[in-house]
Design a protein around this motif. Structure first.
Motif, PDB file in Angstrom:
ATOM      1  N   GLN A 268       0.866  -1.175   0.000  1.00 38.18           N
ATOM      2  CA  GLN A 268       0.000   0.000   0.000  1.00 38.18           C
ATOM      3  C   GLN A 268       0.898   1.219   0.000  1.00 38.18           C
ATOM      4  N   LYS A 269       0.398   2.283  -0.603  1.00 37.19           N
ATOM      5  CA  LYS A 269       1.161   3.532  -0.721  1.00 37.19           C
ATOM      6  C   LYS A 269       0.232   4.683  -0.386  1.00 37.19           C
ATOM      7  N   ASP A 270       0.473   5.308   0.766  1.00 35.47           N
ATOM      8  CA  ASP A 270      -0.381   6.405   1.237  1.00 35.47           C
ATOM      9  C   ASP A 270      -1.856   6.002   1.264  1.00 35.47           C
ATOM     10  N   GLY A 271      -2.103   4.769   1.750  1.00 31.79           N
ATOM     11  CA  GLY A 271      -3.471   4.311   1.937  1.00 31.79           C
ATOM     12  C   GLY A 271      -4.166   3.837   0.685  1.00 31.79           C
ATOM     13  N   GLU A 272      -3.414   3.693  -0.411  1.00 29.29           N
ATOM     14  CA  GLU A 272      -3.983   3.179  -1.653  1.00 29.29           C
ATOM     15  C   GLU A 272      -3.265   1.880  -2.013  1.00 29.29           C
ATOM     16  N   PHE A 273      -4.025   0.897  -2.497  1.00 27.07           N
ATOM     17  CA  PHE A 273      -3.435  -0.393  -2.857  1.00 27.07           C
ATOM     18  C   PHE A 273      -2.436  -0.198  -3.995  1.00 27.07           C
ATOM     19  N   PHE A 274      -1.285  -0.867  -3.878  1.00 28.36           N
ATOM     20  CA  PHE A 274      -0.197  -0.660  -4.828  1.00 28.36           C
ATOM     21  C   PHE A 274       0.473  -2.001  -5.115  1.00 28.36           C
ATOM     22  N   VAL A 275       0.540  -2.372  -6.385  1.00 33.68           N
ATOM     23  CA  VAL A 275       1.205  -3.614  -6.789  1.00 33.68           C
ATOM     24  C   VAL A 275       2.428  -3.251  -7.624  1.00 33.68           C
ATOM     25  N   PRO A 276       3.636  -3.463  -7.093  1.00 31.06           N
ATOM     26  CA  PRO A 276       4.854  -3.167  -7.864  1.00 31.06           C
ATOM     27  C   PRO A 276       4.934  -4.040  -9.114  1.00 31.06           C
TER      28      PRO A 276
END
Length: 295
Positions: A268-276
């Motif tokens: 997660q990045k700043d409360g948003e789901f994040f898939v590298p």
């Protein structure tokens, strides 16, 4: 010359009823002194596109009106520039705004922007993409993934997502982490990396973190028994989770995380789901490269 201020508004942030209007803005920013523009987002990453357009239009202050996700999109375009970031906290958690002591009250927050008292803060990066509050691999990322499926983004929804995630969360992923010339193998319940001292809702895993110290605060929580997990939760609510000896803290300038199964990690990045895009996550701090209007 008139000062150009552009407002990038997420109309569905928080309860979706922010009360921001052109008439209200003109009472704070009269047309004789200011040129005002209001832009509303309509889809994910729209705030980024609108901010880039505002930069091209010569905006001197760009105001993110929403939660930490909206702030991330706007602020990501402003790092390493002289353009000021303003914040009108309209989201559910508002972690960064709270850390910066920006009032949630709309009129008070507008006054902060008008005064233009500026501080320069650090920003973090995850695989080159900026984050401003926090990022994480593990339990928090899975909670955010569940949370984003909710139609309403309030504290109760977040708590429900947390409980659902606790029931199904697996600790099987083994990670290799590298920092300061050290390599470790961990299978964490939580691996949390923070630039600020708040996650949102006045909660914090890193209460001693600073936006201006040139360091990332890292929290590693290993797999815990049900009893220890319950104890960790209670201590966390009172910001005393450091009392639990299993919880580890590090302050770093860079960190590398790799899945030993060579699988893509959820984050997660700043409360948003994040898939590298790759199975390696590289984190770093970029000292004092964003100018923000604060009290």
């Amino acid at each position: 010359m008139k000062t150009k201020i552009h407002f990038i508004v997420n109309p569905i942030a928080g309860k979706g009823n922010n009360g921001l209007s052109e008439a209200l803005l003109k009472t704070y920013f009269p047309e004789t002194e200011y040129s005002i523009s209001i832009k509303k987002t309509a889809f994910v990453l729209h705030a980024t596109a609108l901010t880039q357009a505002s930069i091209a239009e010569g905006a001197e202050i760009i105001v993110a009106c929403g939660g930490d996700g909206t702030i991330n999109e706007v602020a990501s375009c402003l790092v390493n520039t002289s353009i000021l970031l303003g914040i009108l906290p309209m989201g559910s958690g508002n972690g960064l705004a709270s850390n910066l002591k920006i009032p949630k009250n709309l009129k008070k927050a507008l006054s902060v922007i008008k005064i233009q008292n500026v501080v320069t803060i650090d920003t973090g990066t995850i695989n080159g993409e900026p984050f401003f509050s926090n990022t994480g691999v593990g339990f928090d990322a899975h909670v955010i993934s569940d949370f984003e499926e909710n139609t309403t983004r309030q504290l109760f929804s977040y708590l429900k997502s947390t409980l659902r995630t606790l029931k199904k969360y697996s600790y099987q992923t083994q990670l290799q982490i590298k920092y300061n010339g050290t390599t470790e193998l961990v299978s964490p319940f939580l691996l949390f990396i923070s630039n600020s001292n708040e996650m949102g809702y006045k909660m914090s895993l890193t209460p001693r973190a600073s936006l201006q110290d040139g360091l990332l605060d890292v929290v590693i929580v290993p797999k815990l028994s049900r009893f220890k997990l319950g104890l960790f939760t209670m201590l966390f609510l009172f910001k005393k989770h450091h009392w639990l000896k299993e919880v580890r803290f590090q302050q770093l300038t860079a960190l590398e995380i790799k899945s030993l199964e060579n699988t893509t990690l959820k984050a997660q990045k700043d409360g948003e789901f994040f898939v590298p895009k790759e199975p390696i996550i590289k984190l770093a701090i970029r000292p004092k490269n964003l100018n923000v209007c604060v009290l």
